[in-house]
Motif scaffolding. Structure first.
Motif, PDB file in Angstrom:
ATOM      1  N   PRO A  45       3.179  17.707  17.892  1.00 35.36           N
ATOM      2  CA  PRO A  45       2.140  18.172  16.778  1.00 35.36           C
ATOM      3  C   PRO A  45       2.608  18.018  15.299  1.00 35.36           C
ATOM      4  CG  PRO A  45       1.262  19.386  18.428  1.00 35.36           C
ATOM      5  CD  PRO A  45       2.453  19.016  18.918  1.00 35.36           C
ATOM      6  N   PRO A  46       3.933  18.720  15.021  1.00 33.51           N
ATOM      7  CA  PRO A  46       4.403  18.803  13.616  1.00 33.51           C
ATOM      8  C   PRO A  46       4.635  17.320  13.269  1.00 33.51           C
ATOM      9  CG  PRO A  46       5.323  20.690  14.828  1.00 33.51           C
ATOM     10  CD  PRO A  46       4.622  19.896  15.767  1.00 33.51           C
ATOM     11  N   LEU A  47       5.415  16.587  14.129  1.00 34.86           N
ATOM     12  CA  LEU A  47       6.134  15.258  13.881  1.00 34.86           C
ATOM     13  C   LEU A  47       4.741  14.314  13.712  1.00 34.86           C
ATOM     14  CD1 LEU A  47       7.806  12.968  13.793  1.00 34.86           C
ATOM     15  CD2 LEU A  47       7.872  12.884  16.232  1.00 34.86           C
ATOM     16  N   TRP A  48       3.487  14.425  14.578  1.00 39.02           N
ATOM     17  CA  TRP A  48       2.295  13.770  14.513  1.00 39.02           C
ATOM     18  C   TRP A  48       1.775  13.949  13.032  1.00 39.02           C
ATOM     19  CZ3 TRP A  48      -3.118  15.186  15.808  1.00 39.02           C
ATOM     20  CH2 TRP A  48      -3.654  13.809  16.169  1.00 39.02           C
ATOM     21  N   CYS A  49       1.770  15.258  12.648  1.00 35.87           N
ATOM     22  CA  CYS A  49       1.194  15.470  11.151  1.00 35.87           C
ATOM     23  C   CYS A  49       1.860  14.780  10.238  1.00 35.87           C
ATOM     24  CB  CYS A  49       1.165  17.130  10.852  1.00 35.87           C
ATOM     25  SG  CYS A  49      -0.043  18.119  11.842  1.00 35.87           S
ATOM     26  N   TYR A  50       3.333  15.020  10.169  1.00 38.09           N
ATOM     27  CA  TYR A  50       4.029  14.307   9.225  1.00 38.09           C
ATOM     28  C   TYR A  50       3.971  12.693   9.094  1.00 38.09           C
ATOM     29  CZ  TYR A  50       5.502  18.551   7.409  1.00 38.09           C
ATOM     30  OH  TYR A  50       5.484  19.882   6.841  1.00 38.09           O
ATOM     31  N   VAL A  51       3.831  12.234  10.512  1.00 40.51           N
ATOM     32  CA  VAL A  51       3.869  10.662  10.697  1.00 40.51           C
ATOM     33  C   VAL A  51       2.521  10.164  10.089  1.00 40.51           C
ATOM     34  CG1 VAL A  51       3.357   8.895  12.438  1.00 40.51           C
ATOM     35  CG2 VAL A  51       5.500  10.523  12.699  1.00 40.51           C
ATOM     36  N   GLN A  52       1.414  10.911  10.415  1.00 39.80           N
ATOM     37  CA  GLN A  52       0.076  10.401   9.532  1.00 39.80           C
ATOM     38  C   GLN A  52       0.214  10.608   8.415  1.00 39.80           C
ATOM     39  OE1 GLN A  52      -2.961  12.837  12.067  1.00 39.80           O
ATOM     40  NE2 GLN A  52      -3.455  10.894  13.034  1.00 39.80           N
ATOM     41  N   GLN A  53       0.683  11.536   7.739  1.00 36.37           N
ATOM     42  CA  GLN A  53       0.790  11.721   6.098  1.00 36.37           C
ATOM     43  C   GLN A  53       1.480  10.791   5.672  1.00 36.37           C
ATOM     44  OE1 GLN A  53       1.815  15.681   4.105  1.00 36.37           O
ATOM     45  NE2 GLN A  53       3.579  14.687   4.061  1.00 36.37           N
ATOM     46  N   ALA A  54       2.665  10.157   6.499  1.00 36.27           N
ATOM     47  CA  ALA A  54       3.436   9.036   6.285  1.00 36.27           C
ATOM     48  C   ALA A  54       2.740   7.697   5.993  1.00 36.27           C
ATOM     49  CB  ALA A  54       4.714   8.874   6.800  1.00 36.27           C
ATOM     50  N   LEU A  55       1.967   7.678   7.312  1.00 38.28           N
ATOM     51  CA  LEU A  55       0.864   6.650   7.466  1.00 38.28           C
ATOM     52  C   LEU A  55      -0.005   6.216   6.274  1.00 38.28           C
ATOM     53  CD1 LEU A  55       0.064   6.504  11.259  1.00 38.28           C
ATOM     54  CD2 LEU A  55       0.981   4.523  10.138  1.00 38.28           C
ATOM     55  N   ASP A  56      -0.528   7.395   5.982  1.00 38.25           N
ATOM     56  CA  ASP A  56      -1.253   7.291   4.622  1.00 38.25           C
ATOM     57  C   ASP A  56      -0.943   6.616   3.574  1.00 38.25           C
ATOM     58  OD1 ASP A  56      -3.480   8.472   6.400  1.00 38.25           O
ATOM     59  OD2 ASP A  56      -3.226  10.526   5.804  1.00 38.25           O
ATOM     60  N   GLN A  57       0.591   6.915   3.379  1.00 35.69           N
ATOM     61  CA  GLN A  57       1.106   6.300   2.217  1.00 35.69           C
ATOM     62  C   GLN A  57       1.540   4.639   2.447  1.00 35.69           C
ATOM     63  OE1 GLN A  57       4.217   9.157   0.658  1.00 35.69           O
ATOM     64  NE2 GLN A  57       3.589  10.615   2.211  1.00 35.69           N
ATOM     65  N   LEU A  58       1.364   4.128   3.484  1.00 36.72           N
ATOM     66  CA  LEU A  58       1.779   2.811   3.673  1.00 36.72           C
ATOM     67  C   LEU A  58       0.548   1.842   2.991  1.00 36.72           C
ATOM     68  CD1 LEU A  58       2.899   2.428   7.191  1.00 36.72           C
ATOM     69  CD2 LEU A  58       4.226   2.809   5.139  1.00 36.72           C
ATOM     70  N   PRO A  59       1.027   0.657   2.757  1.00 43.67           N
ATOM     71  CA  PRO A  59      -0.094  -0.275   1.960  1.00 43.67           C
ATOM     72  C   PRO A  59      -0.844  -0.500   3.260  1.00 43.67           C
ATOM     73  CG  PRO A  59       2.119  -0.873   1.839  1.00 43.67           C
ATOM     74  CD  PRO A  59       2.101   0.213   2.353  1.00 43.67           C
ATOM     75  N   PRO A  60      -2.314  -0.749   3.020  1.00 43.95           N
ATOM     76  CA  PRO A  60      -3.236  -0.953   3.986  1.00 43.95           C
ATOM     77  C   PRO A  60      -2.995  -1.806   5.317  1.00 43.95           C
ATOM     78  CG  PRO A  60      -4.387  -0.781   1.745  1.00 43.95           C
ATOM     79  CD  PRO A  60      -2.880  -0.768   1.482  1.00 43.95           C
ATOM     80  N   VAL A  61      -2.710  -3.019   4.894  1.00 38.23           N
ATOM     81  CA  VAL A  61      -2.389  -3.947   5.943  1.00 38.23           C
ATOM     82  C   VAL A  61      -1.222  -3.580   6.689  1.00 38.23           C
ATOM     83  CG1 VAL A  61      -1.513  -6.243   6.453  1.00 38.23           C
ATOM     84  CG2 VAL A  61      -3.175  -5.956   4.530  1.00 38.23           C
ATOM     85  N   LEU A  62      -0.017  -2.933   6.211  1.00 35.24           N
ATOM     86  CA  LEU A  62       0.869  -2.386   6.966  1.00 35.24           C
ATOM     87  C   LEU A  62       0.642  -1.474   8.076  1.00 35.24           C
ATOM     88  CD1 LEU A  62       4.420  -2.361   4.820  1.00 35.24           C
ATOM     89  CD2 LEU A  62       3.901  -3.885   6.567  1.00 35.24           C
ATOM     90  N   ARG A  63      -0.056  -0.554   7.307  1.00 31.74           N
ATOM     91  CA  ARG A  63      -0.747   0.587   8.050  1.00 31.74           C
ATOM     92  C   ARG A  63      -1.589   0.364   9.314  1.00 31.74           C
ATOM     93  NH1 ARG A  63      -2.848   3.266   4.374  1.00 31.74           N
ATOM     94  NH2 ARG A  63      -5.027   2.597   4.624  1.00 31.74           N
ATOM     95  N   LEU A  64      -2.390  -0.914   9.037  1.00 28.88           N
ATOM     96  CA  LEU A  64      -3.275  -1.503  10.015  1.00 28.88           C
ATOM     97  C   LEU A  64      -2.241  -2.031  11.195  1.00 28.88           C
ATOM     98  CD1 LEU A  64      -6.059  -1.638  11.245  1.00 28.88           C
ATOM     99  CD2 LEU A  64      -6.172  -3.783   9.670  1.00 28.88           C
ATOM    100  N   ILE A  65      -1.049  -2.788  10.552  1.00 25.42           N
ATOM    101  CA  ILE A  65      -0.638  -3.495  11.791  1.00 25.42           C
ATOM    102  C   ILE A  65       0.239  -2.622  12.607  1.00 25.42           C
ATOM    103  CG2 ILE A  65       1.651  -4.981  12.106  1.00 25.42           C
ATOM    104  CD1 ILE A  65       0.677  -6.575   9.599  1.00 25.42           C
ATOM    105  N   VAL A  66       0.663  -1.399  11.880  1.00 25.38           N
ATOM    106  CA  VAL A  66       1.487  -0.395  12.845  1.00 25.38           C
ATOM    107  C   VAL A  66       0.518   0.199  13.860  1.00 25.38           C
ATOM    108  CG1 VAL A  66       2.647   1.857  12.483  1.00 25.38           C
ATOM    109  CG2 VAL A  66       3.274  -0.091  10.807  1.00 25.38           C
ATOM    110  N   LEU A  67      -0.583   0.627  13.217  1.00 24.80           N
ATOM    111  CA  LEU A  67      -1.713   1.343  14.161  1.00 24.80           C
ATOM    112  C   LEU A  67      -1.880   0.541  15.319  1.00 24.80           C
ATOM    113  CD1 LEU A  67      -3.662   3.036  11.572  1.00 24.80           C
ATOM    114  CD2 LEU A  67      -2.324   4.032  13.168  1.00 24.80           C
ATOM    115  N   MET A  68      -2.440  -0.797  15.081  1.00 25.01           N
ATOM    116  CA  MET A  68      -2.756  -1.683  16.040  1.00 25.01           C
ATOM    117  C   MET A  68      -1.618  -1.956  17.291  1.00 25.01           C
ATOM    118  SD  MET A  68      -5.098  -4.776  14.557  1.00 25.01           S
ATOM    119  CE  MET A  68      -4.127  -5.032  13.148  1.00 25.01           C
ATOM    120  N   ALA A  69      -0.190  -1.676  16.886  1.00 22.64           N
ATOM    121  CA  ALA A  69       0.837  -2.045  17.700  1.00 22.64           C
ATOM    122  C   ALA A  69       1.251  -0.953  18.281  1.00 22.64           C
ATOM    123  CB  ALA A  69       2.311  -2.475  16.830  1.00 22.64           C
ATOM    124  N   GLN A  70       0.882   0.279  17.783  1.00 18.19           N
ATOM    125  CA  GLN A  70       1.548   1.514  18.598  1.00 18.19           C
ATOM    126  C   GLN A  70       0.396   2.201  19.169  1.00 18.19           C
ATOM    127  OE1 GLN A  70       4.467   3.270  18.694  1.00 18.19           O
ATOM    128  NE2 GLN A  70       5.278   1.000  17.998  1.00 18.19           N
TER     129      GLN A  70
END
Length: 209
Positions: free
Chosen positions: A128-153
């Motif tokens: 969970p701590p890693l999950w929290c900080y990864v989600q926080q980092a994801l929120d800072q990515l440009p929208p298209v990059l974030r979407l691509i990472v989410l679709m892949a992972q």
């Protein structure tokens, strides 16, 4: 359901903070938002209590793990405004443990869990701590990059399927470009994680971070 063991509790960076009181850890967490170790120590200290409360309310181990992670994500966002100082009214001071029990009870009662087959979260893969900080980092990515990472992972889509989806959404990205976007997304994601979180979970040397 057995209470899970979290290896980060044995990391020197985490163990070095075990002597701090709850109040000290909370203060350090609030004063140093760019550091993840204080939240990780709070998690390691209280995860058995939170998990014990949750495992009796979930229908399946998968749902219990997911609710556990969601609860800690809620805790993470609420900790920033928590005040454990003694009230002047003479009432008993709020303790971290009591507050966490209350927050956990709230999450158990309020969070509507999806069916087991719809849950893509793995407690063994992502603490969970890693999950929290990864989600926080994801929120800072440009929208298209974030979407691509989410679709892949999250959905494990192929590069071709990701490209087809993006093209349908008006993004002119070819399948052979998706891999480059993914690598850029992963690089940016890692850069936006706190250095101590990378040290705790990925084994990076803090001196080189």
């Amino acid at each position: 359901m057995q209470i899970p063991h979290f290896p980060e509790a044995n990391h020197p960076l985490v163990k070095s903070l075990f002597h701090h009181s709850d109040h000290e850890l909370l203060t350090l967490f609030q004063r140093h938002p760019d550091a993840g170790k204080y939240f990780t120590v709070i998690f390691c200290r209280y995860s058995p209590i939170v998990y014990t409360l949750i495992r009796h309310s979930a229908r399946s181990p998968v749902q219990a793990d997911y609710l556990f992670a969601l609860t800690w994500r809620h805790i993470y966002y609420e900790l920033g405004g928590l005040n454990l100082t003694t009230p002047e009214s003479g009432e008993p001071a709020l303790t971290m443990q009591n507050w966490l029990i209350n927050i956990t009870a709230f999450c158990i009662n309020e969070i509507k869990l999806p069916p087991t087959e719809a849950i893509h979260y793995s407690l063994q893969a992502t603490s969970p701590p890693l999950w929290c900080y990864v989600q926080q980092a994801l929120d800072q990515l440009p929208p298209v990059l974030r979407l691509i990472v989410l679709m892949a992972q999250t959905f494990h889509w192929s590069e071709t399927r990701i490209a087809a989806y993006l093209q349908a959404e008006g993004e002119a990205i070819a399948p052979n470009e998706v891999a480059n976007f993914l690598q850029e997304g992963y690089r940016m994601l890692e850069d936006k994680l706190p250095t101590d979180i990378r040290a705790i979970y990925f084994g990076e040397d803090l001196a080189q971070s």
